[in-house]
Each structure stands twice: as structure tokens, then as C-alpha cells.
Design a protein around this motif. Structure first.
Motif, short mmCIF file in Angstrom:
data_model
loop_
_atom_site.label_atom_id
_atom_site.label_comp_id
_atom_site.label_asym_id
_atom_site.label_seq_id
_atom_site.Cartn_x
_atom_site.Cartn_y
_atom_site.Cartn_z
N THR A 23 0.84 -1.19 0.00
CA THR A 23 0.00 0.00 0.00
C THR A 23 0.88 1.24 0.00
O THR A 23 1.83 1.34 0.76
CB THR A 23 -0.91 0.02 1.25
N VAL A 24 0.54 2.18 -0.87
CA VAL A 24 1.22 3.47 -0.92
C VAL A 24 0.19 4.56 -0.67
O VAL A 24 -1.01 4.37 -0.90
CB VAL A 24 1.93 3.70 -2.27
N THR A 25 0.66 5.71 -0.19
CA THR A 25 -0.24 6.80 0.16
C THR A 25 0.25 8.11 -0.44
O THR A 25 1.44 8.39 -0.43
CB THR A 25 -0.30 6.95 1.70
N GLY A 26 -0.68 8.88 -0.93
CA GLY A 26 -0.40 10.23 -1.40
C GLY A 26 -1.29 11.19 -0.63
O GLY A 26 -2.47 10.90 -0.41
N THR A 27 -0.73 12.31 -0.21
CA THR A 27 -1.52 13.28 0.54
C THR A 27 -1.39 14.66 -0.08
O THR A 27 -0.43 14.94 -0.81
CB THR A 27 -1.08 13.36 2.02
N ALA A 28 -2.34 15.49 0.23
CA ALA A 28 -2.30 16.89 -0.20
C ALA A 28 -2.90 17.75 0.91
O ALA A 28 -3.68 17.26 1.73
CB ALA A 28 -3.09 17.07 -1.50
N GLU A 29 -2.51 19.02 0.90
CA GLU A 29 -3.03 20.00 1.86
C GLU A 29 -2.82 19.51 3.29
O GLU A 29 -3.73 19.53 4.13
CB GLU A 29 -4.51 20.29 1.58
N ALA A 37 -3.23 3.56 -2.72
CA ALA A 37 -3.22 2.69 -3.90
C ALA A 37 -2.34 1.49 -3.56
O ALA A 37 -1.69 1.46 -2.52
CB ALA A 37 -2.64 3.44 -5.10
N ASN A 38 -2.33 0.51 -4.45
CA ASN A 38 -1.41 -0.60 -4.23
C ASN A 38 -0.20 -0.45 -5.15
O ASN A 38 -0.14 0.48 -5.95
CB ASN A 38 -2.11 -1.96 -4.38
N GLY A 39 0.74 -1.35 -5.02
CA GLY A 39 1.96 -1.29 -5.81
C GLY A 39 1.74 -1.48 -7.30
O GLY A 39 2.62 -1.19 -8.11
N ASN A 40 0.55 -1.96 -7.68
CA ASN A 40 0.21 -2.11 -9.09
C ASN A 40 -0.52 -0.90 -9.65
O ASN A 40 -1.13 -0.95 -10.71
CB ASN A 40 -0.64 -3.37 -9.30
N LYS A 41 -0.48 0.20 -8.89
CA LYS A 41 -1.07 1.48 -9.31
C LYS A 41 -2.59 1.42 -9.42
O LYS A 41 -3.19 2.07 -10.27
CB LYS A 41 -0.46 1.95 -10.63
N VAL A 42 -3.20 0.62 -8.55
CA VAL A 42 -4.66 0.56 -8.51
C VAL A 42 -5.12 1.37 -7.30
O VAL A 42 -4.73 1.07 -6.16
CB VAL A 42 -5.16 -0.90 -8.40
N LEU A 43 -5.91 2.39 -7.55
CA LEU A 43 -6.42 3.25 -6.50
C LEU A 43 -7.33 2.44 -5.58
O LEU A 43 -8.21 1.73 -6.04
CB LEU A 43 -7.19 4.41 -7.14
N GLN A 44 -7.10 2.56 -4.27
CA GLN A 44 -7.87 1.80 -3.29
C GLN A 44 -8.88 2.68 -2.55
O GLN A 44 -10.05 2.31 -2.44
CB GLN A 44 -6.93 1.14 -2.27
N ASN A 70 -1.35 11.69 -7.86
CA ASN A 70 -0.04 11.65 -8.51
C ASN A 70 1.06 11.24 -7.53
O ASN A 70 1.98 10.49 -7.90
CB ASN A 70 0.29 12.98 -9.16
N LYS A 71 0.99 11.70 -6.29
CA LYS A 71 1.98 11.30 -5.29
C LYS A 71 1.91 9.80 -5.02
O LYS A 71 2.94 9.11 -4.94
CB LYS A 71 1.79 12.08 -3.99
N ALA A 72 0.70 9.28 -4.88
CA ALA A 72 0.54 7.84 -4.64
C ALA A 72 1.04 7.04 -5.85
O ALA A 72 1.72 6.02 -5.69
CB ALA A 72 -0.91 7.50 -4.34
N MET A 73 0.72 7.50 -7.06
CA MET A 73 1.13 6.78 -8.27
C MET A 73 2.66 6.81 -8.43
O MET A 73 3.26 5.83 -8.87
CB MET A 73 0.46 7.36 -9.51
N GLN A 74 3.29 7.91 -8.04
CA GLN A 74 4.75 8.00 -8.11
C GLN A 74 5.39 6.98 -7.16
O GLN A 74 6.35 6.30 -7.52
CB GLN A 74 5.23 9.41 -7.79
N GLN A 75 4.85 6.89 -5.96
CA GLN A 75 5.36 5.90 -5.00
C GLN A 75 5.17 4.48 -5.54
O GLN A 75 6.08 3.65 -5.46
CB GLN A 75 4.67 6.03 -3.66
#
Length: 104
Positions: A23-29, A37-44, A70-75
């Protein structure tokens, strides 16, 4: 040759399973919007702080969602590349030291 192809397919399947479990995480603000998302770039999941949601306008919310995604997808992409490099190295070794020619 078919043995190598079968091995590559098998390793790719194993890699997909590993990436599904990551699991990867992207945050804003400042964490008011969090995307996982997961490591296969699927938004969870997408989580938006309730107070921020009440105050934000549509345009701001849309822009910040893009930032978080975009942050989550980059990770996820970084993890994906690392897994792919490890799988390639396992299958082909260090290619007699030639692996350094390609940045690794």
C-alpha cells in the motif's frame, strides 16, 4: 527457451501478487486529502477531511485530488521499478557486470 518464458511468466505473477499487497499513500493539503493505492497502481481509497470538504471549492478539491493521486502513483511506480529490477536481476544475474551500464 520455453523454460525461460515460463519462468518469466511465473515470476511476473508472483511480482503482481507482492505489489497487490503493498500500500502506498499520497496526501495533499497537509493530509486533508489522502489517497491510497497498491503497488500495481490501482487506487484503493480516497479520504477527504470533512471540515476541509465543507470549506473547499470544487476547483481546489479537484486540483488537490490530482496532487494526492499523482503522489501515490509515483510511489507505486518507484516500488514497481524496484520489484522489476529485482526480478530481472534474479533471472539474468548481473550480466557479467554489464548491469552498471543501465544505471544499477
Amino acid at each position: 527457451m520455453f523454460d525461460k518464458l515460463f519462468e518469466a511468466q511465473q515470476k511476473a505473477g508472483e511480482m503482481k501478487k507482492r505489489l497487490d499487497a503493498i500500500t502506498v499513500t499520497g496526501t495533499a493539503e497537509g493530509g486533508k486529502i489522502t489517497v491510497t493505492a497498491n503497488g500495481n497502481k490501482v487506487l484503493q481509497t480516497v479520504a477527504i477531511d470533512e471540515e476541509f470538504y465543507k470549506e473547499a471549492d470544487k476547483e481546489e478539491l479537484e486540483e488537490l485530488l490530482v496532487v494526492a493521486v499523482n503522489k501515490a502513483m509515483q510511489q507505486a511506480d518507484n516500488i514497481n521499478q524496484t520489484e522489476m529490477a529485482a526480478m530481472t536481476k534474479d533471472m539474468f544475474g548481473d550480466l557479467g557486470g554489464l548491469g552498471g551500464m543501465f544505471g544499477k
